[in-house]
Design an enzyme around this catalytic site. Structure first.
Site, short mmCIF file in Angstrom:
data_model
loop_
_atom_site.label_atom_id
_atom_site.label_comp_id
_atom_site.label_asym_id
_atom_site.label_seq_id
_atom_site.Cartn_x
_atom_site.Cartn_y
_atom_site.Cartn_z
N ARG A 1 53.57 52.92 33.50
CA ARG A 1 54.40 51.81 33.38
C ARG A 1 53.93 50.35 34.19
O ARG A 1 54.16 49.57 34.18
CB ARG A 1 55.86 51.72 33.91
CG ARG A 1 56.79 52.60 32.80
CD ARG A 1 58.21 52.85 33.51
NE ARG A 1 59.06 53.21 32.54
CZ ARG A 1 59.95 52.92 32.11
NH1 ARG A 1 60.38 51.57 32.54
NH2 ARG A 1 60.85 53.56 31.03
N TYR B 1 52.80 46.95 32.99
CA TYR B 1 54.05 45.95 32.65
C TYR B 1 54.58 45.39 34.01
O TYR B 1 54.68 44.22 34.41
CB TYR B 1 55.08 46.54 31.79
CG TYR B 1 56.18 45.74 31.51
CD1 TYR B 1 56.13 44.72 30.55
CD2 TYR B 1 57.49 46.08 32.07
CE1 TYR B 1 57.34 43.82 30.32
CE2 TYR B 1 58.50 44.99 31.56
CZ TYR B 1 58.43 43.97 30.86
OH TYR B 1 59.33 43.22 30.59
N GLN C 1 70.77 59.31 33.63
CA GLN C 1 70.11 58.23 34.14
C GLN C 1 70.92 56.98 33.68
O GLN C 1 71.73 57.13 32.73
CB GLN C 1 68.70 58.13 33.80
CG GLN C 1 68.63 57.57 32.35
CD GLN C 1 68.47 58.83 31.40
OE1 GLN C 1 69.00 59.95 31.65
NE2 GLN C 1 67.50 58.82 30.38
N1 UDP Z 1 66.44 56.47 26.03
C1 UDP Z 1 67.23 57.44 25.56
N2 UDP Z 1 67.02 57.52 24.02
C2 UDP Z 1 66.34 56.67 23.40
C3 UDP Z 1 65.63 55.51 24.16
C4 UDP Z 1 65.59 55.55 25.49
O1 UDP Z 1 67.73 58.28 26.25
O2 UDP Z 1 66.14 57.01 22.07
C5 UDP Z 1 66.71 56.39 27.54
C6 UDP Z 1 65.32 55.94 28.59
O3 UDP Z 1 64.69 57.25 28.73
C7 UDP Z 1 65.81 55.17 29.50
C8 UDP Z 1 67.09 54.53 29.07
O4 UDP Z 1 67.50 55.18 27.73
O5 UDP Z 1 66.10 56.09 30.46
C9 UDP Z 1 66.80 53.18 28.61
O6 UDP Z 1 65.66 53.18 28.04
P1 UDP Z 1 64.85 51.58 27.28
O7 UDP Z 1 63.63 51.82 26.67
O8 UDP Z 1 66.03 51.06 26.37
O9 UDP Z 1 64.79 50.80 28.59
P2 UDP Z 1 64.10 50.80 30.08
O10 UDP Z 1 63.85 52.25 30.20
O11 UDP Z 1 63.04 49.82 29.93
O12 UDP Z 1 65.14 50.31 30.93
#
Ligand code: UDP
Length: 319
Positions: A154, A157, A221
């Protein structure tokens, strides 16, 4: 015509909503995009504004020199804002485009600052909650310095956005300018790229297609999801203030990802939504929730209005 705003990443999810907002306010808008993640379809409903010359669509990589197109600003009303929103923003995209992500938030931002200074405009930089990394403080206030891995999947980013913040700060100090930045938390709404891999668009599309919803890890989470209209109104208020300090923008109602799936089930009453657990991605933050105290005070009376279930229903209607 009022004034002009320039939106880098103007064909992306958030960029296209900013373009729409300022067109509706009567501004001239220049939208620049290299379409690495943005989509032409995001602004296709503005064909009339393009033919009237109120919306200029420019295909360019803003990390490269702006010389070939920046002259278009000479023929438009005075430039008031440069929204620097060009950047891959979802984990699969910025991991695929890591070097581009580093470039656009550093070199690209440098070009935005130079152009804004030349035209007497203000840059608003799209920073992110990812500057807090996997936070050990919840909710995250702007004073929290973060828990970021500088050497991982990550980091292209997270560190690029942190560099961008440092560039804004240092540029303002050196040149006595008033550029600013907003730290954007998870946002959803119409025109999210279906290929983004973001949780809300993934789960919504899976529910639509009667496919199992993919929950990564245990689903414990947390995230706090902001509907795009609330975010845009916060960004516009910030732009019109004289603030230069980072401000969190998002929604402070925190949900586990399992609760998000349960909320979707209450909307899809005609079917049973199955759940499929997949491994948790590397460095996936365990919790994220903005402390909005500062935003609510300094951008008063701004506060997010649209709660998760209502926003999901609105988004579903646009699929
Ligand atoms: N996530 C999930 N299923 C999915 C996509 C994402 O459970 O199909 C989880 C991901 O692991 C994270 C949370 O949802 O914990 C948010 O992910 P996203 O990619 O939307 O945003 P970010 O991690 O950048 O907050």
């Amino acid at each position: 015509m009022k004034k002009t705003v320039l939106v880098t990443g103007g064909f992306g999810f958030l960029g296209s909503h900013l373009v729409e907002h300022f067109l509706k306010e009567g501004f001239a808008v220049v939208a620049v995009d290299n379409f690495c993640t943005g989509s032409r379809s995001n602004l296709e409903h503005f064909k009339a504004e393009i033919s009237q010359g109120r919306l200029k669509a420019i295909e360019a990589d803003v990390s490269q020199t702006w010389d070939s197109w920046v002259g278009v600003l000479e023929s438009l009303p005075p430039l008031s804002f440069v929204f620097h929103f060009a950047s891959p923003a979802s984990p699969p995209h910025y991991q695929r485009l890591g070097l581009e992500t580093l470039a656009v938030n550093s070199i690209g931002l440098g070009h935005a600052l130079k152009t804004a200074d030349r035209f007497g405009a203000r840059v608003i930089f799209a920073s992110t909650s990812e500057v807090y990394g996997d936070p050990s403080v919840n909710p995250q206030p702007e004073t929290y310095w973060g828990n970021v891995n500088s050497f991982g999947v990550r980091s292209c980013y997270d560190e690029a956005k942190r560099f961008g913040e440092a560039l804004i700060y240092t540029h303002n100090q050196k040149h006595q300018t008033q550029h600013g930045l907003v730290r954007i938390f998870n946002t959803y709404g119409p025109r999210m790229n279906p290929a983004d891999g973001r949780v809300i668009i993934n789960l919504l599309l899976q529910a639509e297609k009667h496919e199992p919803m993919t929950l990564y890890g245990s689903g414990d989470q947390t995230r706090s999801f902001c509907y795009v209209d609330d975010l845009i109104s916060g960004i516009v208020k910030y732009a019109r203030s004289n603030l230069t300090r980072p401000i969190n923008l998002g929604n402070d109602h925190e949900f586990t990802i399992s609760q998000l799936a349960e909320t979707l089930q209450t909307i899809y009453t005609d079917r049973k939504l199955e759940i499929k657990h997949l491994p948790l991605p590397q460095d996936d933050p365990k919790q994220r929730k903005p402390d909005l105290t500062l935003a609510k005070r300094l951008l008063s009376p701004w506060t997010p209005q649209i709660q998760l279930r209502e926003g999901l229903i609105k988004m579903r209607a646009c699929l």
